[in-house]
Each structure stands twice: as C-alpha cells, then as structure tokens.
Design a protein around this motif. Structure first.
Motif, PDB file in Angstrom:
ATOM      1  N   TRP A  45       0.822  -1.210   0.000  1.00 37.85           N
ATOM      2  CA  TRP A  45       0.000   0.000   0.000  1.00 37.85           C
ATOM      3  C   TRP A  45       0.859   1.265   0.000  1.00 37.85           C
ATOM      4  N   SER A  46       2.097   1.139   0.429  1.00 35.37           N
ATOM      5  CA  SER A  46       2.973   2.302   0.352  1.00 35.37           C
ATOM      6  C   SER A  46       3.391   2.603  -1.088  1.00 35.37           C
ATOM      7  N   ASP A  47       3.320   1.604  -1.990  1.00 35.88           N
ATOM      8  CA  ASP A  47       3.633   1.821  -3.400  1.00 35.88           C
ATOM      9  C   ASP A  47       2.452   2.376  -4.191  1.00 35.88           C
ATOM     10  N   LEU A  59     -12.689  -1.444  -5.291  1.00 33.95           N
ATOM     11  CA  LEU A  59     -12.385  -0.097  -4.829  1.00 33.95           C
ATOM     12  C   LEU A  59     -12.643   0.040  -3.328  1.00 33.95           C
ATOM     13  N   ASP A  60     -13.777  -0.510  -2.868  1.00 30.59           N
ATOM     14  CA  ASP A  60     -14.123  -0.428  -1.444  1.00 30.59           C
ATOM     15  C   ASP A  60     -13.076  -1.141  -0.582  1.00 30.59           C
ATOM     16  N   LEU A  61     -12.692  -2.371  -0.949  1.00 29.39           N
ATOM     17  CA  LEU A  61     -11.709  -3.123  -0.173  1.00 29.39           C
ATOM     18  C   LEU A  61     -10.331  -2.471  -0.239  1.00 29.39           C
ATOM     19  N   ALA A  62      -9.949  -1.963  -1.422  1.00 31.74           N
ATOM     20  CA  ALA A  62      -8.641  -1.322  -1.557  1.00 31.74           C
ATOM     21  C   ALA A  62      -8.577  -0.047  -0.718  1.00 31.74           C
ATOM     22  N   THR A  63      -9.642   0.735  -0.747  1.00 32.26           N
ATOM     23  CA  THR A  63      -9.650   1.978   0.028  1.00 32.26           C
ATOM     24  C   THR A  63      -9.591   1.694   1.522  1.00 32.26           C
ATOM     25  N   SER A 116      -3.252   5.744  -5.155  1.00 28.49           N
ATOM     26  CA  SER A 116      -4.708   5.747  -5.098  1.00 28.49           C
ATOM     27  C   SER A 116      -5.236   4.673  -6.037  1.00 28.49           C
ATOM     28  N   VAL A 117      -6.520   4.339  -5.823  1.00 30.92           N
ATOM     29  CA  VAL A 117      -7.228   3.378  -6.667  1.00 30.92           C
ATOM     30  C   VAL A 117      -8.530   4.037  -7.093  1.00 30.92           C
ATOM     31  N   ILE A 148      -8.201   1.419 -11.954  1.00 32.90           N
ATOM     32  CA  ILE A 148      -6.876   1.993 -12.243  1.00 32.90           C
ATOM     33  C   ILE A 148      -6.098   2.109 -10.949  1.00 32.90           C
ATOM     34  N   LEU A 149      -4.856   1.586 -10.994  1.00 31.95           N
ATOM     35  CA  LEU A 149      -3.929   1.735  -9.876  1.00 31.95           C
ATOM     36  C   LEU A 149      -2.967   2.869 -10.196  1.00 31.95           C
TER      37      LEU A 149
END
Length: 661
Positions: free
Chosen positions: A303-305, A342-346, A308-309, A317-318
C-alpha cells in the motif's frame, strides 16, 4: 457474537446506524474490521452494505410477514441465539445473522405487516499481524470463527496436516482438555463436529475414524490451554496459510477479456483460461497479482507503493507513487465487482496508513484496558493453575496413601486367610487327635479290663498251684507211707496201690505241665500290662500337647482380629502442605519441561501425519492448488518468501512485469 440477532428498525435508517447497533449489542469496539453483507436481489450475489445510504435504498431481498399488533416489539431484542458466522454467507436464506423487521402500516383485523431483511455480520478487513493488533477478546473470537469457517468451506487453501492440527485446536477451544471430557460423564461425538474440509476425506485414503484418532492424539498435546489461548494459537497457525486474509477477484488486462466473454475454445480449456486470465488479491499488506495459481503471486505492490485506486464501470486503475504516469488499468467482469475492489482497496489502504501513525486515544485506552484485563486474567489463571496443581498433588498423595492402605488391607486380609486356614487345619487335626485319644482311651480301658482279668486269672492260678502243691505233698506222704509199708503188705495190696501211685504220678506230672504253662501265660500278661501302661502314658502326653497348641492358635487368632480392626488402620490426621518459593519455582520448571515435552510430541505427531498423508494421498484427485503447494514446499517457499520475491525490484520494474503477464 456467534449468534442470530433480531432488531426492529425504521425503513429510513442508514447502514452505519444499524452497524453501530450491532456492535453495541455484542460489545465490539474494534468495528473497523467488520461489515454487513446481504444477498443482492438483482444480481443474486453477496454485496457489502453501504454505510452512508439508507437500508431500503439498497437492493436487499425483503420477506413479508404478518404479526399481531398486540405483541410488543423491543427495539433492541436478541431472542434467538443460534451459532452462525460466515465469511462467505450461505446461499440458503433459512439461517441469518441479523433479522431486521421493518415497521409498516397496519392491516385489518388488528394485525400488522412487517418486512424482514437478512444481513450477515462478517469480517471485511484483516490486520497485518493478527496476534498483536487485535485488542478485544470478542474481536479475536469473531476472527477465529470467521477463519475456521473459511477453512472448512475451502475458501482458504489448507493442506491436510495443517487442517488436522487446526481441528485439534478447535476442539481444545470448544471442549477443553480431552482427558477431562473422557473422565466426566459427558459423551463426545466427533461425527457431529465439523473438523476438516471435505477435500481431506476426498484426497487422502484415510477413514474418518483414522482422521479422528489422529486429531485426538494432537488434541491431547494441547492440554491446559484455555479457550482464548487455543483460539489465538489457531489464528497464529492459520495466518501462515497463503490465502489467509485475501479477497480474490478475476480480472483481465483488456476490456471484455473476462471469462464470460472468452471464446468457446478458451472456455473449454482450463489451462488456456489460466494463461489469459489474472487474479487480483487484496489484503492488509497490499495488492497481489496471480497468473498460474493463487498460492504464488507474480507481482506484489504494498500500500505504500500505491497512491490511489479509482474505478469507473468495469475499469479499475492503480496509481503508483513517485511517477504520475505509473498507472495500471485492468477490468473486472461487472461494475459491482469493480466497486467492491475499490471499497476493499480503500479500506485496507486507510488501515495500513492508520497502523503507521500514532495510535489514537481511543486505541490507547482500549489497549490499556485490555492489558489490565489480560493481566487480571493471567493472575487469575496463574492462581487457579497453582490451586489446581496443589489439588492435583494432594489428590496424588491421597491416592498414593489410599493405594498403600489398600495394599496393607490386602496383605492383612491374605494373612488373616492364611491364619484362618491354619486354624481350620489345626481344628481338624485337634478333632482327629481327640478321636484318636478317645480310641486310645477305649483301648486303654479294654487293656485295663484285660489286665484285671489277667490278675484274677493269675490269683486263681496261684490258688490252684498252692492246691496242687498241697496235693503233691500229700501224695508224697502217701508214697512214703506206702513205701514203708510195702514190705508188710501182701502182693495183692501192693499191686493195687502201685496202680494208684502210677495214676497219681501221671496226675502230678500233668499238674506240673499246667503250672509251667500258667507261668508262661502270666509272664505274657505282665509284658502286655507294661506296654499298655506306656501307651496310656503317651496318649495322656499327646492330649496335653494338643490342648497347648489349641490355646496358642486361639491367642494368635485373637491377635490378628485385633490388628485388623478399623482403629488400627485409620489414616494419619490430615496436615496441610506448606508451600514456599522453592516449591513454586520447581512447579514452574516442571510446567516448562511439560510444555517443551508437549511441543516435541506435537512436532513428532505432525511429522508422522505428514508421512502418512504423503503415502496415502490419491494422486488422481490432487487439485491444481495441491500440486502448486507441493512445488512451493519442494523449493522451500512459503507465504512470506513468495511475497518477498513478488515485491523484489523497483515499482516500475514490477509494473513492466505486470504488463508482460
């Protein structure tokens, strides 16, 4: 917690209000790990409840029901308590985590119509280190139930030996020590327990009883573990599984390249679909991309790399950090899937950043309060363990003394039986001796009678002897007279008297013979009398010795009876065991040695189970994941080494690798 809850709410209530109500009901403060799921009535798929929207504005299936208006409804009721908690909720609507009656207008006849919604309270986000980040016991328990159900449903790949080990920990968490269960009157039926995934029975040629025996053997090595410790040990081992905490989505690098739009030739070949399709895995550490299997990621971005998603329709899009042009776009099969990604990534990204910031006051208070509770639990547990060890030692000491007393009673009983047998034998001998004495007495009496008769015969013979002597004397005088007068007598008279003399001489000779015979008979009777006297004397001495022996046996028997009385065998008075610091240290050393012994025994049993599974596995039933796991095991890879390899290199290099997949 692991239950079915019922609430009565209004239709205009938003998702976060209901979510807060559930968390308050079960006493959960670490709410950021969880979410609510429902079955979408349009797509018939499981969807996360949106917290900022009203419940009825979301496509939740509604069941209508008629109830009497006279029945009061509590707004916060928790009536039916049925165990159920799933990460992937079942397709059957018959069981639910939350039943939400929604109030509606009244119907005729004093009845009211309500609408029932079913939602599932499940884990949505996972921590990076499950043993250190989870604070509350209720949180750990919910995670334990979630992970256990995922393994049983085969949502998380778990090799058979690890599944058996986790099943033993689950039994320890539910029932406690195996020895206590078997020693009590409770019956244990493992057939009714969900212990192993179905794949374990399908891929390994072991019967259910063999599996249960192996699991019980592992279960016994977890003795003295509390429920919380068993659940935490379960989570520690499950955390090392490759698919733990991951949410997988099938994606493609081009629009329309999902599996539903593949050509018929690609749909018929699993290998071709694997070659063209990718899987996206999202967890607390970052995003992983898989191509060959879900056990070895090809590319990993923490997640440091990721800056945003974003998602638009089916496109996700990453955006990477450092370079504005460093982006990667992929497509999902449906727009709802893109929204879930998007929800899980955020959410995972926010938790990732939150863990690297200073802890809030709320978290610090929760952690402090939980640490105090844990210390108090540890003190209570240590105190209870000390009391239990003391009670066990006292029980063992009492058992040892009881065994000694039983052995003493057995020895005394055996000795008493021997004395009784000896007494019976002496009694029989005494009876035989008394009979012999009676017979000897009768014989002695008979001998006395014969002796008296002999005396009488002797006295009579003496009288006859004296009479014969007197007659002989008279005859001699007559003979003398006849000899003197023989000259004077004439021949006739002489011849007459000679005849008388010859007759008298023969009579005298006969009497002399009878006298000699009588002397011989008297001598025989005197010898018999002496023998009878000696035998009578020996019989008298034998009777005296028998009487002395009987008296000694009676005295010995009285002594044995007095020694076997309860007063002589009463245990010593109870004295409490005094404990000092040295005994406590010895107990701790004994516990440490016992723990190390159990760990060594557990390692040996797991290694033996691995060997048995390796020899009994059915090759034609091994799946693609089984073969991939064996390959990783052969080269020495695990979950963490594969992540390290997938994250090696710069972000741009990994982006190029991802473009080439």
């Amino acid at each position: 917690m692991d239950a079915e809850l019922q609430f009565t709410i209004e239709g205009t209530v938003k998702g976060h209000t209901l979510f807060s109500l559930v968390c308050q009901t079960i006493g959960l403060r670490e709410h950021w790990y969880f979410g609510l799921k429902f079955l979408d009535k349009i797509s018939n798929e499981w969807t996360w409840l949106q917290m900022n929207r009203t419940i009825l504005s979301q496509p939740i299936q509604i069941q209508s029901s008629i109830i009497s208006s006279k029945r009061p409804e509590s707004p916060n009721s928790t009536d039916n308590l049925k165990p159920h908690l799933l990460r992937s909720p079942p397709t059957s609507p018959s069981t639910s985590t939350l039943s939400l009656p929604l109030s509606s207008s009244s119907a005729s006849g004093g009845q009211q119509s309500i609408n029932i919604l079913e939602l599932y309270f499940v884990v949505k986000f996972y921590p990076e280190e499950i043993t250190n980040e989870l604070i509350q016991d209720i949180t750990r328990h919910l995670f334990y139930l979630q992970v256990k159900q995922d393994i049983l449903n085969m949502d998380i790949y778990c090799p058979p030996d690890t599944a058996a080990h986790l099943a033993s920990l689950a039994l320890q968490a539910k029932f406690g020590d195996y020895d206590q269960i078997t020693s009590s009157s409770e019956s244990l039926n493992l057939e009714s327990e969900a212990l192993l995934p179905l794949s374990c029975f399908q891929k390994v040629e072991l019967s259910r009883s063999d599996w249960f025996d192996r699991i019980i053997a592992l279960w016994r090595t977890h003795a003295s573990l509390a429920r919380e410790e068993s659940e935490m040990a379960y989570l520690k081992h499950a955390q090392d599984l490759d698919m733990f905490g991951l949410s997988f989505f099938e994606i493609s690098k081009m629009q329309g390249g999902n599996k539903s739009n593949l050509s018929s030739q690609q749909q018929q070949s699993d290998q071709s679909s694997i070659a063209t399709e990718l899987w996206l895995g999202i967890d607390s550490l970052g995003i992983r991309f898989y191509k060959k299997n879900k056990l070895r990621p090809e590319v990993f971005f923490s997640w440091s790399d990721i800056k945003s998603v974003t998602a638009h329709d089916k496109k996700v899009i990453l955006n990477m950090t450092g370079d504005k042009n460093a982006t990667f776009a992929f497509y999902s099969g449906k727009s709802s899937v893109s929204k879930e990604i998007l929800d899980l990534a955020t959410g995972n990204h926010e938790l990732y950043m939150k863990r690297r910031r200073e802890q809030s006051i709320e978290i610090q208070q929760m952690r402090y309060f939980e640490e105090q509770q844990q210390k108090e639990k540890h003190r209570t547990f240590a105190r209870e363990r000390q009391l239990r060890l003391q009670a066990e030692k006292e029980r063992d000491e009492i058992g040892r003394k009881f065994d000694e007393y039983q052995q003493q009673m057995k020895d005394i009983h055996d000795t008493l039986l021997k004395y009784q047998e000896a007494a019976e034998l002496l009694a029989r001998k005494a009876h035989i001796s008394s009979e012999e004495a009676r017979l000897q007495a009768e014989k002695a009496l008979e001998i006395e009678t014969q002796l008296e008769r002999c005396k009488y015969e002797i006295s009579r013979n003496e009288e006859e002897k004296r009479l014969y002597a007197r007659q002989i004397s008279e005859c001699e005088q007559i003979i003398s007279t006849l000899v003197n007068d023989s000259v004077k007598s004439n021949t006739a008279y002489y011849s007459c008297r000679c005849g008388e003399i010859s007759l008298l001489s023969s009579t005298i000779e006969q009497r002399r013979k009878e006298a000699e015979e009588l002397k011989i008979e008297v001598a025989k009777w005197r010898v018999a009398e002496a023998a009878a006297r000696e035998k009578l004397l020996s019989i008298t001495q034998l009777n005296q010795s028998i009487a002395v022996t009987n008296a000694a046996a009676q005295a010995q028997q009285n002594l044995v009876q007095s020694s076997s009385s309860p007063r002589a065998l009463s245990p010593p008075p109870y004295r409490p065991i005094l404990r000092n610091q040295e005994s406590n240290q010895s107990d701790e050393r004994a516990l440490l040695i016992e723990k190390q012994s159990k760990q060594a025994q557990l390692a040996l049993q797991l290694q033996d189970l691995k060997n048995v599974i390796q020899s009994k596995k059915i090759e034609e039933r091994q799946t693609f994941l089984d073969k991939a796991y064996e390959e990783n095991l052969a080269v020495g890879d695990n979950k963490y080494s594969t992540i390290q390899k997938a994250s090696s290199g710069t972000a741009s290099k990994r982006m190029a690798m991802l473009q080439d997949l």
